[in-house]
Design an enzyme around this catalytic site. Structure first.
Site, PDB file in Angstrom:
ATOM      1  N   THR A 160      15.848  -8.096  96.182  1.00 13.08           N
ATOM      2  CA  THR A 160      14.669  -8.277  97.022  1.00 13.08           C
ATOM      3  C   THR A 160      13.990  -6.934  97.146  1.00 13.08           C
ATOM      4  O   THR A 160      14.631  -5.910  97.309  1.00 13.08           O
ATOM      5  CB  THR A 160      15.062  -8.781  98.416  1.00 13.08           C
ATOM      6  N   ASN A 204      26.456  -6.689  88.373  1.00 15.09           N
ATOM      7  CA  ASN A 204      25.936  -8.041  88.518  1.00 15.09           C
ATOM      8  C   ASN A 204      26.828  -9.134  87.967  1.00 15.09           C
ATOM      9  O   ASN A 204      26.573 -10.311  88.171  1.00 15.09           O
ATOM     10  CB  ASN A 204      24.554  -8.132  87.876  1.00 15.09           C
ATOM     11  N   SER A 246      33.084  -9.329  96.513  1.00 19.79           N
ATOM     12  CA  SER A 246      33.660 -10.129  97.604  1.00 19.79           C
ATOM     13  C   SER A 246      32.715 -10.161  98.787  1.00 19.79           C
ATOM     14  O   SER A 246      31.744  -9.452  98.822  1.00 19.79           O
ATOM     15  CB  SER A 246      34.995  -9.546  98.024  1.00 19.79           C
TER      16      SER A 246
END
Lengths: 444, 444
Positions: free
Chosen positions: A218, A439, A444
Site C-alpha cells: 500500500t 514475498n 507469520s
C-alpha cells in the site's frame, strides 16, 4: 564473452541498511500543524500504529485534496475519505487519522462503519461534532476488521494525554506510525520562498513498497503546507504532481486497494491564497511536484529487497503520455529488473520492453531514431555509456566503464526517442533474490 | 497465525528435472513431412542448432499461416517470413528453416539480407529457385549477425547428406535444435478423426521461456498437419487458436522481437479441403486450439526456475475479453507469483490483481458477486477450496486442506465473476529464487 554478457562477479549486491541514509535527523515544519502518534496495540511489539495530523490554524479554512487508488476494490477508508472530500469540496478539513497493521479492506459494510467511526471519534475530540472535517486512512492486513476498541482508545489517548507536538520527534514518530514492512520511515521537509519574499514549508510522510501478509503493497502519502491554496487549485495541483511522482514509481507493478496521496494547505503563513490565476501558480506547482518526487523516490529506495535505485528517463518523445508509457514498461519489466540486479548492461531487454509498450501514437516510436544509454549518477566520467545509437547496438563498448556504472547503487537509463520534445521519468528498483524471499517465504 | 498467513514450511520447492516428465519416447507423425537438423557450429558444444521442415507432398499445394510478435522491434526473420506469407497468400510454402543461438534481431539491413539468404539457400536445395516457398525463424542472442558461413554450410549439409527423416528421432532432434535455455525439448503429436472417418495427425514443436543472454525469452511454435485446409481458413484458425493458447501464457510477461507461431497444412491425407463453410470446420478449429494449448502449456512448464504450473480460470464473465484481461492480470502479478512459490493462499493479492486489471466494460466486474477458489488438480477431495464467496473473504478455511492443495505442482485458481457466461483461461508459473538467479546472475 561479449560486452552484453559481462556481469561483475565480485561486487556485493547486499541489501544495505537504508535508515541512516534516508531518515533526517532534524527538520522544521509548517506552521499550524500538530501531529501525535501512539501504539494502540493493533501492531504487536508495542510499535507505533496510530497517528493523527491536526490543523490548528484558525485564521482561515484549510484546503484539502487527495488522489485515490484506481483499483476497483477500494478499501473502506478510501471510500469514506472520498465521501468527506466530495461533501466538503475539500474545504475546512482539520485532521487526518491513520492507522497501520490493518487496512480495513474487503470488510464490507461493517468496515465502512468502522472507518466512519474513526472520523467521528476524532471530530468529537476536536469538538467538531457536526462537520465531517476529518480524513481517514488505513494500511496493513486486508480482509480483517479493525480492532475498534483499541483504535478508539488510542485516538482518545492521543487527545486526552495531549501527545501532539510540532517538533522533529513528533513528525518522525508519526512517519513511523504509518509504516508496515518499510525498513525506514519516510519523512521529508523543505522550505521555499515565493516572489513575495515570504517563506513557506512543505512536509510529507509516506509509506510503501512493503507488503504485509496477506497483503499487497500500500502506498500512502501525506503532504502538508502552510501556504494558502484555493481548494480546487490544490486538487488540480496534487493530481498533476502525483502523475509525475507517485504514479511514476515501480516496485513490482501491483496497485493496492488503499493507495492514497492527500494534501492539506492551511494557510498559516498569512499571504493571499494561490489559485490558478496567481502569478506564483506555476512555481508552487513545480515546487509541490518536485517535493512529491522526493517523497515518492524514498518509496522506491525502500523497494523490498532492492539493491539499486534506477531513474528511467525517456526524452524527446512525440507525446508525454507515450514517454511515460515507455518509461513504465521498462520500469516494470521483470527481465530489465533482474538484469539490473545482475549488473548486466542488457540493452536487448530494454529495447524489448520499449517495443511491447502499448503506445497511443505510432509517431512516438521510430526504430531507427532510438538511442539508449546508461548514465552514471556519481561525478565520474564519461557520464554516458551508449548502448544503442540511432537504432544500432554498439558492440565495442568500454567494458570496464560499463562495469563501474552498473556497480553504482544509483543509475539512470536514458532513452532518447528522437521523435519530439516531450519527456517523462519513472523510478524503479531491481528484482532480487531478497524480493522473492520477502514475498514468497514463510511469514507469520 | 491466520489461514492466509499459513505457508507450508517443510515442503520442497526444488526445480525438478522435467525432461522425463514431458518429453515423449515415441510418436507417429503427419504424412508428407520430413525434418532434418544439424549442429552448424553457431552453438557451442556441438549442440543441434539448425533445423529444416520440408513438405514432400506434391499432390496439392500446401497452406501456411503464422502469427507474429506485436513487438515494435521485429527481428529480420519475422519481417522476412511475413513478406513471404504476404506475397504467397500462404499457398505452396514447402519449407521452414530455423536456427538457434542467434536471433538475427536488431541487425538492420544486413540482418534482412541474411534472413533472405537462408531462404534462398533452402529454395536452391529444394530446386525451387523462383518461388519464395520457405519461411525462416531465428532465436538466441540479439544484436549479433548470423554466422552465415556456418548457417549456409549447415543447410547444405542437411540436404546433401540427406539428414531428413520422418521418424521419432528426427522429430525429437529438430525440437532439440530450436532450444536455447529450455530444459527440455517441446514435441507434441496427436491423431484425430473427422466425421468422414479418416485419421489425421497434428505435430508441434515449441521453444520458449528460456532467456539467452543478452536476450529476452523468445517463443517459437511450429505446427504441421496432413489435413488439407484452405490457406485463408488456416490463418483465421491459427489466430483463433493462438489467442487461446500461446497468447494465454505468462512466465514473466515480457514479449520478444522474434515470437512466432506458424503452421503448415499439406493435405497429404487426400480428402476435401477444409474451409470456413465445411461441416468439420468447428471440430478442426477446436482440435487445433486444444493442440496449441498442450504445446503452449509445455512452455509454461519450462518457465525459468518455476516450481508450479498454475491454471487461472476466469468464468462467468460479461465478456471474453475482460475474462482474459483478468486472467492475464492475475497471471502476470509478481505478488501472486511469489505467493504461489511460497505456497501462500493469498486471496488478497489475487483480488488486488483483479481490481487493477484494465477492463473494457465495467459490467464485467461486480465486487459483491466475485468468487475466488483454489482447485486441486489431483483427484483428492474436496477439490475446491473457497477463498472468497460473493465478495466476502472466508476466514475459517480448512488450513490442512489448503496446505495440501498449495503443495501440489499443478493447481488451478478459479475466479467466478458472476456477471455473464464467457470464460477465459491463462497458464502461469510461480516466481522463484531460481528465476532471479537465471536472469540476474553471472552468465558467460
Amino acid at each position: 564473452m561479449t560486452f552484453a554478457t559481462k556481469i561483475l562477479q565480485n561486487t556485493t549486491r547486499k541489501v544495505i541498511d537504508k535508515y541512516p541514509l534516508y531518515v533526517p535527523k532534524s527538520g522544521t515544519f509548517p506552521k499550524g500543524f500538530q501531529v501525535g502518534s501512539i501504539a494502540s496495540g493493533v501492531k504487536k511489539n508495542n510499535a507505533l500504529d496510530l497517528g493523527i495530523i491536526i490543523n490548528t490554524n484558525k485564521s482561515r479554512p484549510s484546503s484539502a485534496a487527495a488522489v485515490f487508488t484506481t483499483n476497483k476494490f477500494k478499501a473502506a477508508p478510501v471510500l469514506t475519505s472520498k465521501n468527506v472530500l466530495d461533501s466538503t469540496n475539500g474545504v475546512a478539513i482539520n485532521a487526518i487519522v491513520v492507522n497501520s497493521g490493518c487496512a480495513n479492506s474487503v470488510t464490507g459494510e461493517l468496515g465502512m462503519q468502522d472507518a466512519k467511526e474513526m472520523i467521528d471519534i476524532v471530530n468529537e475530540q476536536l469538538g467538531d461534532k457536526t462537520s465531517p472535517s476529518t480524513l481517514v486512512m488505513s494500511t496493513g492486513v486486508i480482509g480483517q476488521r479493525l480492532q475498534m476498541n483499541k483504535i478508539s482508545e488510542g485516538i482518545k489517548k492521543i487527545f486526552q494525554e495531549n501527545k501532539f507536538g510540532s517538533d522533529f520527534t513528533s513528525w518522525l514518530n508519526i512517519s513511523k506510525s504509518i509504516c508496515t514492512t518499510d525498513t525506514f520511515p519516510k519523512l521529508v521537509t523543505s522550505k521555499f520562498k515565493l516572489l513575495n519574499g515570504k517563506e513557506y514549508t512543505l512536509t510529507g510522510l509516506a509509506k510503501g513498497a512493503g507488503m504485509i501478509c496477506p497483503n499487497m503493497a500500500t502506498l500512502l502519502g501525506f503532504i502538508v503546507t502552510d501556504l494558502p491554496i484555493e481548494s480546487k487549485t490544490l486538487q488540480k495541483m496534487l493530481r498533476h504532481s502525483t502523475s509525475r511522482s507517485f504514479n511514476c514509481i515501480s516496485v513490482d507493478g501491483d496497485m493496492s486497494t488503499n493507495d492514497t496521496i492527500c494534501m492539506i494547505a492551511n494557510g498559516a503563513v498569512d499571504t493571499p491564497e494561490i489559485n490558478e490565476n496567481s502569478q506564483e501558480f506555476k512555481q508552487v506547482q513545480d515546487q509541490v511536484t518536485e517535493f512529491a518526487q522526493r517523497l515518492a523516490q524514498l518509496v522506491v529506495r525502500d523497494g523490498e529487497g532492492s539493491t539499486k535505485f534506477v531513474t528511467v528517463n525517456v526524452k524527446n518523445s512525440y507525446s508525454f503520455e507515450d514517454a511515460k508509457i515507455i518509461a513504465e514498461s521498462i520500469s516494470n519489466s521483470m527481465l530489465v529488473k533482474t538484469a539490473l540486479y545482475g549488473q548486466d548492461a542488457n540493452w536487448g531487454r530494454i529495447l524489448c520492453a520499449i517495443g511491447y509498450a502499448k503506445l497511443n501514437d505510432l509517431k512516438s516510436l521510430n526504430v531507427d531514431k532510438i538511442n539508449v544509454s546508461f548514465i552514471a549518477t556519481d561525478n565520474s566520467e564519461p557520464r554516458e555509456l551508449k548502448l544503442i545509437v540511432n537504432g544500432v547496438p554498439q558492440l565495442n563498448i568500454d567494458e570496464e566503464r560499463a562495469s563501474e556504472i552498473l556497480a553504482l547503487n544509483d543509475l539512470e537509463v536514458l532513452v532518447n526517442l528522437g521523435t519530439g520534445k516531450e519527456e517523462a521519468q519513472f523510478w524503479t528498483c531491481d528484482l532480487s533474490h531478497e524480493y522473492v524471499t520477502i514475498n514468497g517465504d514463510y511469514r507469520s
